[in-house]
Design a protein around this motif. Structure first.
Motif, PDB file in Angstrom:
ATOM      1  N   SER A   1       6.213 -21.839  -4.485  1.00  0.00           N
ATOM      2  CA  SER A   1       6.719 -20.507  -4.141  1.00  0.00           C
ATOM      3  C   SER A   1       7.496 -20.552  -2.833  1.00  0.00           C
ATOM      4  O   SER A   1       8.530 -19.891  -2.694  1.00  0.00           O
ATOM      5  CB  SER A   1       5.557 -19.511  -4.016  1.00  0.00           C
ATOM      6  OG  SER A   1       4.944 -19.293  -5.255  1.00  0.00           O
TER       7      SER A   1
ATOM      8  N   MET B   1      11.256 -19.318  -3.183  1.00  0.00           N
ATOM      9  CA  MET B   1      11.532 -18.012  -2.577  1.00  0.00           C
ATOM     10  C   MET B   1      12.106 -18.139  -1.163  1.00  0.00           C
ATOM     11  O   MET B   1      12.368 -17.132  -0.516  1.00  0.00           O
ATOM     12  CB  MET B   1      10.239 -17.186  -2.522  1.00  0.00           C
ATOM     13  CG  MET B   1       9.546 -17.048  -3.853  1.00  0.00           C
ATOM     14  SD  MET B   1      10.416 -15.947  -4.973  1.00  0.00           S
ATOM     15  CE  MET B   1       9.742 -14.386  -4.485  1.00  0.00           C
TER      16      MET B   1
ATOM     17  N   ILE C   1      10.624 -18.999   1.615  1.00  0.00           N
ATOM     18  CA  ILE C   1       9.717 -18.384   2.587  1.00  0.00           C
ATOM     19  C   ILE C   1       9.726 -19.239   3.851  1.00  0.00           C
ATOM     20  O   ILE C   1       9.392 -20.420   3.813  1.00  0.00           O
ATOM     21  CB  ILE C   1       8.285 -18.272   2.017  1.00  0.00           C
ATOM     22  CG1 ILE C   1       8.278 -17.428   0.744  1.00  0.00           C
ATOM     23  CG2 ILE C   1       7.333 -17.687   3.061  1.00  0.00           C
ATOM     24  CD1 ILE C   1       6.959 -17.461  -0.009  1.00  0.00           C
TER      25      ILE C   1
ATOM     26  N   ASN D   1       9.830 -12.218   5.061  1.00  0.00           N
ATOM     27  CA  ASN D   1       9.058 -13.325   4.489  1.00  0.00           C
ATOM     28  C   ASN D   1       7.729 -12.846   3.917  1.00  0.00           C
ATOM     29  O   ASN D   1       7.245 -13.377   2.920  1.00  0.00           O
ATOM     30  CB  ASN D   1       8.855 -14.415   5.536  1.00  0.00           C
ATOM     31  CG  ASN D   1      10.130 -15.207   5.782  1.00  0.00           C
ATOM     32  OD1 ASN D   1      10.687 -15.815   4.874  1.00  0.00           O
ATOM     33  ND2 ASN D   1      10.622 -15.180   7.008  1.00  0.00           N
TER      34      ASN D   1
ATOM     35  N   LYS E   1       8.487 -11.624   0.522  1.00  0.00           N
ATOM     36  CA  LYS E   1       8.634 -12.729  -0.436  1.00  0.00           C
ATOM     37  C   LYS E   1       7.275 -13.251  -0.897  1.00  0.00           C
ATOM     38  O   LYS E   1       7.126 -13.667  -2.046  1.00  0.00           O
ATOM     39  CB  LYS E   1       9.451 -13.858   0.196  1.00  0.00           C
ATOM     40  CG  LYS E   1      10.907 -13.514   0.450  1.00  0.00           C
ATOM     41  CD  LYS E   1      11.609 -14.668   1.151  1.00  0.00           C
ATOM     42  CE  LYS E   1      12.986 -14.308   1.623  1.00  0.00           C
ATOM     43  NZ  LYS E   1      13.626 -15.407   2.369  1.00  0.00           N
TER      44      LYS E   1
ATOM     45  N   SER F   1       5.958 -13.415  -4.620  1.00  0.00           N
ATOM     46  CA  SER F   1       5.421 -14.685  -5.127  1.00  0.00           C
ATOM     47  C   SER F   1       4.078 -14.475  -5.817  1.00  0.00           C
ATOM     48  O   SER F   1       3.790 -15.073  -6.855  1.00  0.00           O
ATOM     49  CB  SER F   1       5.255 -15.687  -3.984  1.00  0.00           C
ATOM     50  OG  SER F   1       6.485 -16.021  -3.405  1.00  0.00           O
TER      51      SER F   1
ATOM     52  N   GLU G   1      18.517 -11.712  -0.409  1.00  0.00           N
ATOM     53  CA  GLU G   1      17.638 -12.691  -1.062  1.00  0.00           C
ATOM     54  C   GLU G   1      16.693 -12.013  -2.048  1.00  0.00           C
ATOM     55  O   GLU G   1      16.448 -12.539  -3.143  1.00  0.00           O
ATOM     56  CB  GLU G   1      16.839 -13.464  -0.010  1.00  0.00           C
ATOM     57  CG  GLU G   1      17.668 -14.431   0.804  1.00  0.00           C
ATOM     58  CD  GLU G   1      16.802 -15.269   1.737  1.00  0.00           C
ATOM     59  OE1 GLU G   1      16.586 -16.451   1.419  1.00  0.00           O
ATOM     60  OE2 GLU G   1      16.341 -14.745   2.758  1.00  0.00           O
ATOM     61  N   ILE G   2      16.149 -10.840  -1.678  1.00  0.00           N
ATOM     62  CA  ILE G   2      15.270 -10.098  -2.587  1.00  0.00           C
ATOM     63  C   ILE G   2      16.041  -9.677  -3.831  1.00  0.00           C
ATOM     64  O   ILE G   2      15.550  -9.793  -4.961  1.00  0.00           O
ATOM     65  CB  ILE G   2      14.669  -8.859  -1.884  1.00  0.00           C
ATOM     66  CG1 ILE G   2      13.814  -9.263  -0.674  1.00  0.00           C
ATOM     67  CG2 ILE G   2      13.854  -8.024  -2.865  1.00  0.00           C
ATOM     68  CD1 ILE G   2      12.580 -10.041  -0.986  1.00  0.00           C
TER      69      ILE G   2
ATOM     70  N   ILE H   1      16.424 -12.558  -6.138  1.00  0.00           N
ATOM     71  CA  ILE H   1      15.176 -12.837  -6.858  1.00  0.00           C
ATOM     72  C   ILE H   1      15.002 -11.875  -8.028  1.00  0.00           C
ATOM     73  O   ILE H   1      14.606 -12.275  -9.130  1.00  0.00           O
ATOM     74  CB  ILE H   1      13.984 -12.755  -5.885  1.00  0.00           C
ATOM     75  CG1 ILE H   1      14.044 -13.903  -4.872  1.00  0.00           C
ATOM     76  CG2 ILE H   1      12.654 -12.779  -6.642  1.00  0.00           C
ATOM     77  CD1 ILE H   1      13.142 -13.706  -3.662  1.00  0.00           C
TER      78      ILE H   1
END
Length: 512
Positions: free
Chosen positions: A391, A395, A397, A413, A416, A420, A446-447, A450
């Motif tokens: 993860s 992701m 992180i 983070n 994330k 995860s 980034e989110i 995802i």
């Protein structure tokens, strides 16, 4: 205005495996609003904790000069004694004490024999409340106030300490537009009274509207300090400095290809757990595989209540209606049953409900699906670490180790880690409640990426957000919710901020 009140020179702060601040220098003029912005993990809050004594002298290198004199703080009381007061993002009020008791907590107004002088306490509290625009009775319990008014009580508390420099960490993150505008007006009034403010915020439009100067941090270093008084600084310019690149589009591209229906609710009704009123009233909606469905609504419309009631009836009472998964009616009366039926919910309050902040990343990632890692009732710790490491890579992180406490991570983070956790549970439907609240533009992107990756894998996503541009940029369809009722549904191609707002206020107009 040009006299320097605060100078921080070559501040460097290290944590195990991480250099959070590196040679940071900052100058703040007397009587200005100085904004600090940067991506999550850039060092903003760390810098302010150094300044306020949360991280005491000796735990960092560098020098702080305040009011022309070098200062050394070994705690909050030391910084407050010279007039530096910090208001953290998580408000530090005691809910069952009165407003006046909260304002003077630790700074009590005493009379004869050392006893608290309640007449003086309440009178001074009333005057302070009036100075921040509140008309509440100072003997009222703080729990009766909304978040916006609680934020103003915190400022009144700071003013009671003869504040010279007021630090506000994400002061409008949890506020609606009206409360945010009122708070920004108050900051301008404080500036006019000669009080200097440092404001940390991810809301760039607010910074542009209110700040005199803005310092941008990236990876623990100062990138630049901008003079905002010229009126020439743009949002795009700030973003470019924050992330080190242009964000050509705030929302990553995605080809929409919805499949079969995954979840449907029909005539879903939820009653308030204590009061005699419906918070969700006959709602019906559906979401398909490979689709992002948005829910728009003003504060109090019932968005979170709807989401939590679907997730194992974790909110409300006397819940009625039908919940259908893959064409079959199911009963998800508990959180465990909801997870078994393929429903996951990422809460809007990740610190309180979404994470165990004192536990490590590893334990948080596996928390929702420990049975996957269990053999004969024992969790395979090696597999748990392997899952968390996967993860961390997938992701992005940012943490030195999955054995580090989640509470040490930045907001982006932490979010994330929440995602995860639910991705490891492998749900069919993921309900995201304000998934980007309090995180910066880079982490938001980034989110979003995802989320797009999930729907490309055939997952169904319900996306709740207070930011209409976010819903328009991310969703295939958007439902509008007002006073607990769904007042309309629009495909993304037909939705605008104007017609969504019309639907979001429709019920109030009909009833008002």
């Amino acid at each position: 205005m040009d006299e320097v009140l605060l100078e921080m020179s070559a501040i460097t702060k290290r944590f195990p495996g991480v250099k959070a601040l590196q040679d940071v220098s900052l100058a703040v003029r007397r009587g200005e609003i100085h904004a600090i912005c940067g991506e999550n993990g850039a060092g903003k809050s760390t810098l302010m904790k150094v300044l306020s004594g949360v991280y005491p002298t000796g735990s960092y290198t560098g020098e702080i000069v305040f009011g022309g004199k070098p200062v050394h703080f070994n705690g909050i009381r030391d910084s407050e004694s010279v007039g530096i007061v910090i208001i953290h993002q998580e408000l530090a009020l005691v809910p069952y004490l009165s407003i006046a008791e909260n304002i003077f907590l630790g700074n009590e107004r005493r009379g004869r024999g050392g006893l608290i002088d309640w007449n003086r306490t309440n009178a001074e509290a009333g005057a302070l409340l009036k100075s921040v625009g509140l008309e509440e009775n100072p003997v009222s319990p703080v729990i009766q106030l909304g978040v916006g008014k609680q934020q103003l009580v915190e400022i009144a508390k700071a003013l009671s300490k003869d504040v010279r420099l007021l630090i506000l960490d994400e002061p409008t993150a949890a506020l609606n537009d009206i409360d945010s505008a009122h708070l920004l007006d108050l900051l301008r009034q404080l500036r006019d009274r000669g009080i200097t403010c440092i404001m940390i915020s991810h809301k760039l439009n607010e910074l542009i509207a209110v700040a005199d100067s803005t310092t941008i941090l990236r990876d623990g270093r100062v990138v630049e300090t901008l003079d905002m008084r010229s009126g020439q600084v743009t949002r795009e310019q700030i973003i470019r400095s924050m992330v080190g690149r242009d964000l050509d589009s705030m929302y990553p591209e995605r080809v929409s290809a919805p499949g079969e229906e995954v979840l449907r609710i029909e005539d879903w009704t939820v009653w308030h757990p204590v009061q005699d009123r419906k918070v969700v009233d006959g709602a019906s909606l559906n979401v398909r595989a490979g689709e992002v469905v948005g829910i728009a609504g003003l504060m109090g419309a019932g968005r979170t209540e709807l989401a939590m009631s679907l997730f194992g009836r974790s909110y409300g009472r006397d819940i009625g209606g039908r919940l259908i998964m893959h064409g079959k009616q199911v009963r998800a009366r508990t959180v465990a049953e909801a997870i078994q039926n393929g429903i996951a919910y990422a809460t809007e309050d990740r610190k309180r409900y979404g994470l165990n902040l004192i536990a490590d990343v590893r334990a948080n990632v596996s928390a929702a699906a420990l049975t996957k890692l269990a053999r004969a009732g024992w969790v395979n710790s090696h597999e748990e670490i392997k899952v968390a490491e996967q993860s961390r890579r997938d992701m992005n992180i940012k943490t030195p180790s999955v054995m580090d406490a989640v509470g040490n991570l930045s907001g982006g983070n932490q979010q994330k880690v929440v995602l995860s956790k639910w991705l490891f549970a492998d749900p069919d439907v993921l309900i995201l409640d304000e998934p980007t609240r309090g995180i910066d533009v880079g982490a938001k992107f980034e989110i979003y990426t995802i989320v797009n990756r999930l729907v490309a894998q055939g997952k169904a996503v319900i996306f709740i957000s207070s930011e209409l541009p976010e819903l328009l940029g991310m969703c295939d369809r958007i439902y509008a919710l007002s006073a607990g009722r769904i007042t309309g549904e629009l495909p993304a191609g037909q939705a605008t901020q104007e017609n969504l707002m019309a639907l979001m206020t429709k019920e109030k107009e009909l009833s008002g």
